[in-house]
Design a protein around this motif. Structure first.
Motif, mmCIF file in Angstrom:
data_model
loop_
_atom_site.group_PDB
_atom_site.id
_atom_site.type_symbol
_atom_site.label_atom_id
_atom_site.label_comp_id
_atom_site.label_asym_id
_atom_site.label_seq_id
_atom_site.Cartn_x
_atom_site.Cartn_y
_atom_site.Cartn_z
ATOM 1 N N ASP A 14 -6.585 -0.336 -4.825
ATOM 2 C CA ASP A 14 -6.255 -1.543 -4.061
ATOM 3 C C ASP A 14 -7.460 -2.475 -4.154
ATOM 4 O O ASP A 14 -8.421 -2.348 -3.408
ATOM 5 C CB ASP A 14 -5.952 -1.178 -2.611
ATOM 6 C CG ASP A 14 -5.516 -2.369 -1.780
ATOM 7 O OD1 ASP A 14 -5.460 -3.492 -2.310
ATOM 8 O OD2 ASP A 14 -5.227 -2.164 -0.590
ATOM 9 N N TYR A 15 -7.404 -3.380 -5.139
ATOM 10 C CA TYR A 15 -8.514 -4.305 -5.363
ATOM 11 C C TYR A 15 -8.558 -5.363 -4.265
ATOM 12 O O TYR A 15 -7.539 -5.945 -3.899
ATOM 13 C CB TYR A 15 -8.374 -5.010 -6.714
ATOM 14 C CG TYR A 15 -8.602 -4.112 -7.900
ATOM 15 C CD1 TYR A 15 -9.889 -3.786 -8.300
ATOM 16 C CD2 TYR A 15 -7.533 -3.594 -8.622
ATOM 17 C CE1 TYR A 15 -10.107 -2.961 -9.393
ATOM 18 C CE2 TYR A 15 -7.744 -2.768 -9.717
ATOM 19 C CZ TYR A 15 -9.033 -2.462 -10.092
ATOM 20 O OH TYR A 15 -9.234 -1.645 -11.174
ATOM 21 N N ASN A 16 -9.751 -5.607 -3.751
ATOM 22 C CA ASN A 16 -9.974 -6.655 -2.764
ATOM 23 C C ASN A 16 -11.380 -7.209 -2.979
ATOM 24 O O ASN A 16 -12.223 -7.183 -2.091
ATOM 25 C CB ASN A 16 -9.810 -6.107 -1.338
ATOM 26 C CG ASN A 16 -9.774 -7.218 -0.313
ATOM 27 O OD1 ASN A 16 -9.472 -8.357 -0.634
ATOM 28 N ND2 ASN A 16 -10.105 -6.894 0.915
ATOM 29 N N GLN A 17 -11.616 -7.676 -4.180
ATOM 30 C CA GLN A 17 -12.931 -8.174 -4.540
ATOM 31 C C GLN A 17 -13.143 -9.571 -3.954
ATOM 32 O O GLN A 17 -12.213 -10.363 -3.869
ATOM 33 C CB GLN A 17 -13.083 -8.207 -6.052
ATOM 34 C CG GLN A 17 -12.960 -6.836 -6.678
ATOM 35 C CD GLN A 17 -12.914 -6.883 -8.195
ATOM 36 O OE1 GLN A 17 -12.589 -7.896 -8.795
ATOM 37 N NE2 GLN A 17 -13.232 -5.761 -8.816
ATOM 38 N N GLN B 214 -7.298 -9.222 -6.667
ATOM 39 C CA GLN B 214 -6.720 -9.080 -5.336
ATOM 40 C C GLN B 214 -5.347 -8.419 -5.464
ATOM 41 O O GLN B 214 -4.382 -8.882 -4.882
ATOM 42 C CB GLN B 214 -6.564 -10.450 -4.665
ATOM 43 C CG GLN B 214 -7.846 -11.170 -4.391
ATOM 44 C CD GLN B 214 -8.634 -10.538 -3.268
ATOM 45 O OE1 GLN B 214 -8.075 -10.071 -2.294
ATOM 46 N NE2 GLN B 214 -9.944 -10.516 -3.406
ATOM 47 N N THR C 186 -12.493 -3.030 -1.976
ATOM 48 C CA THR C 186 -11.627 -2.298 -2.903
ATOM 49 C C THR C 186 -11.568 -0.841 -2.477
ATOM 50 O O THR C 186 -12.589 -0.226 -2.189
ATOM 51 C CB THR C 186 -12.156 -2.404 -4.342
ATOM 52 O OG1 THR C 186 -12.113 -3.774 -4.735
ATOM 53 C CG2 THR C 186 -11.326 -1.574 -5.307
ATOM 54 N N ARG D 157 0.831 -1.191 0.000
ATOM 55 C CA ARG D 157 0.000 0.000 0.000
ATOM 56 C C ARG D 157 0.873 1.250 0.000
ATOM 57 O O ARG D 157 1.823 1.346 0.755
ATOM 58 C CB ARG D 157 -0.899 0.002 1.228
ATOM 59 C CG ARG D 157 -1.927 1.107 1.207
ATOM 60 C CD ARG D 157 -2.884 1.070 2.342
ATOM 61 N NE ARG D 157 -2.765 1.996 3.435
ATOM 62 C CZ ARG D 157 -2.504 3.293 3.388
ATOM 63 N NH1 ARG D 157 -2.229 3.858 2.256
ATOM 64 N NH2 ARG D 157 -2.475 4.039 4.460
#
Length: 82
Positions: free
Chosen positions: A59-62, A67, A47, A32
């Motif tokens: 910052d993808y966090n699906q 990811q 996200t 990050r």
């Protein structure tokens, strides 16, 4: 007197370049960035969208999908596809 003005001008130019470079390096290692402000968070699993000086970081966090972390510059076409 003039040398102080030149030093201040150089610092005003160098500091944003250093911030950009550090964040770009962090994102390339999937870390990050630190010189950004979170501007949005999506309800897709977490996200986050961050805004820096002349760039943004996603910052993808699906839950079912990406990811990773993506760096996108407004000045240059560096980074990943959105």
């Amino acid at each position: 007197m003039k040398s102080r003005v030149y030093i201040k001008l150089v610092m005003i130019l160098i500091i944003p370049i250093l911030m950009y470079s550090i964040d770009y390096s962090l994102v390339s290692f999937q870390k990050r960035p630190i010189f950004v402000i979170k501007t949005a968070m999506y309800k897709d699993g977490g996200t986050k969208l961050y805004q820096g000086l002349g760039y943004k970081v996603i910052d993808y966090n699906q839950l079912e999908g990406r990811q990773d972390i993506v760096f996108q510059s407004y000045l240059l076409n560096i980074g990943s596809q959105d």
